[in-house]
Motif scaffolding. Structure first.
Motif, PDB file in Angstrom:
ATOM      1  N   ARG A  24    -115.824  34.247  14.258  1.00 51.92           N
ATOM      2  CA  ARG A  24    -116.970  35.131  14.443  1.00 51.92           C
ATOM      3  C   ARG A  24    -117.838  35.031  13.195  1.00 51.92           C
ATOM      4  N   GLY A 237    -119.799  44.893  16.912  1.00 47.47           N
ATOM      5  CA  GLY A 237    -118.922  45.024  18.073  1.00 47.47           C
ATOM      6  C   GLY A 237    -117.490  45.345  17.711  1.00 47.47           C
ATOM      7  N   ALA A 238    -116.985  44.778  16.612  1.00 49.79           N
ATOM      8  CA  ALA A 238    -115.617  45.046  16.188  1.00 49.79           C
ATOM      9  C   ALA A 238    -115.420  46.528  15.883  1.00 49.79           C
ATOM     10  N   ALA A 241    -115.513  48.752  19.152  1.00 53.75           N
ATOM     11  CA  ALA A 241    -114.270  48.656  19.921  1.00 53.75           C
ATOM     12  C   ALA A 241    -113.154  49.448  19.259  1.00 53.75           C
ATOM     13  N   SER A 248    -108.684  45.153  22.795  1.00 53.65           N
ATOM     14  CA  SER A 248    -109.701  44.112  22.667  1.00 53.65           C
ATOM     15  C   SER A 248    -109.254  43.058  21.663  1.00 53.65           C
ATOM     16  N   ASP A 250    -111.943  41.784  19.885  1.00 51.31           N
ATOM     17  CA  ASP A 250    -113.159  41.774  19.068  1.00 51.31           C
ATOM     18  C   ASP A 250    -112.883  42.060  17.600  1.00 51.31           C
ATOM     19  N   TYR A 251    -111.851  42.851  17.324  1.00 56.36           N
ATOM     20  CA  TYR A 251    -111.599  43.260  15.947  1.00 56.36           C
ATOM     21  C   TYR A 251    -110.414  42.508  15.329  1.00 56.36           C
ATOM     22  N   TYR A 262    -117.541  37.514   8.511  1.00 57.42           N
ATOM     23  CA  TYR A 262    -118.083  38.356   9.589  1.00 57.42           C
ATOM     24  C   TYR A 262    -118.999  39.439   9.012  1.00 57.42           C
ATOM     25  N   SER A 291    -121.372  40.963  20.048  1.00 64.32           N
ATOM     26  CA  SER A 291    -120.463  39.928  20.541  1.00 64.32           C
ATOM     27  C   SER A 291    -119.119  39.994  19.843  1.00 64.32           C
TER      28      SER A 291
END
Length: 291
Positions: A24, A237-238, A241, A248, A250-251, A262, A291
């Motif tokens: 990411r 996004g991380a 979430a 998820s 995402d993180y 990131y 994202s």
């Protein structure tokens, strides 16, 4: 994408595979402009939007200041454990520019079984190696962290803490998560006055927040509490979430270096958006941060 990217950037294929795996933010750093533009074209051919940005235009974040003890107050983020010239004891919420959190995966668990298979049996040909790499990549792509389970079982720590207190022992911090190993947590707060980056880790304590044996649960509670005070701060996004307690990927980050990359990428988009770019740029920024 790795074979095409390795040709464009003139890098070993193994390096490009790792860069693409769960990556990411900043994908590659330090490439020549011609090679970077070629990589952007390759990614575009695969339907992935990317930018080639001169390093001078990308912001450098301050070195993270570790926070061992803190408190969330209506006025700001209190840090009695920090001592240093020019560092306040209370950081005002109006000066909070960015809030980003993540869970760091255990590298030993990520590679479990793969090295043993290579050493014991080896691969007969390149097809076998490619097949194994494809399976590992697909496994990584579909990984989802069971945050909801970690949040739900957090109450068990109360009984464990009482038992430890009666026995005269220190309660241990639960870091093992099934399928992920000994996870770590990190939460960065970037303030503008003064321009500093504060870092809360799994060993940090926030006064007034329930501190359980689960680091993932503690991170969720910290993000949720601070996000409520964040106001106009950028939350990628991380972070969203984590605050929602969502299962998820995402993180999830492979290591601290990937998380730092990131954060730098997120802050770049914040500055780009605040600079009053075009409508297309603002839309692209919003998509990137989600994202």
């Amino acid at each position: 994408m790795a074979p095409e990217l390795s040709r464009a950037l003139k890098l070993p294929r193994s390096d490009t595979v790792r860069a693409c795996r769960l990556q990411r933010g900043i994908l590659f750093e330090g490439a020549e402009q011609t090679a970077a533009e070629a990589a952007v074209k390759v990614l575009g051919d695969f339907g992935v939007e990317a930018l080639c940005v001169p390093d001078a235009e990308l912001p450098l974040l301050p070195k993270a200041v570790q926070v061992s003890l803190s408190q969330v107050t209506p006025e700001g983020f209190a840090t009695p454990s920090i001592a240093g010239a020019g560092l306040p004891k209370l950081w005002k919420w109006d000066d909070l520019a960015m809030l980003a959190g993540g869970i760091l995966m255990d590298p030993a668990v990520q590679t479990a079984g793969l090295i043993d298979k290579i050493e014991e049996a080896g691969f007969s040909d390149a097809t076998d190696r490619q097949s194994m790499a494809a399976r590992q990549l697909e496994k990584a792509r579909s990984r989802v962290f069971p945050l909801a389970n970690e949040i739900a079982r957090g109450g068990q720590a109360v009984g464990e803490a009482l038992e430890a207190a009666l026995a005269g022992k220190s309660p241990g911090v639960q870091t093992e998560v099934e399928g992920f190993g000994k996870v770590g947590t990190v939460l960065d707060l970037v303030f503008t006055r003064p321009f500093e980056r504060l870092r809360i880790t799994g060993n940090s304590r926030i006064t007034g927040l329930e501190h359980s044996a689960s680091r993932a649960r503690n991170l969720h509670l910290a993000v949720k509490e601070i996000a409520a005070c964040a106001g106009a701060a950028t939350q990628p996004g991380a972070t969203l979430a984590l605050a929602d307690g969502a299962d998820s990927g995402d993180y999830l980050f492979e290591d601290l270096a990937q998380f730092d990359s990131y954060c730098r990428w997120v802050y770049f988009w914040r500055l780009k958006r605040r600079a009053g770019g075009s409508e297309a740029e603002r839309k692209e920024s919003a998509n990137g941060l989600g994202s």
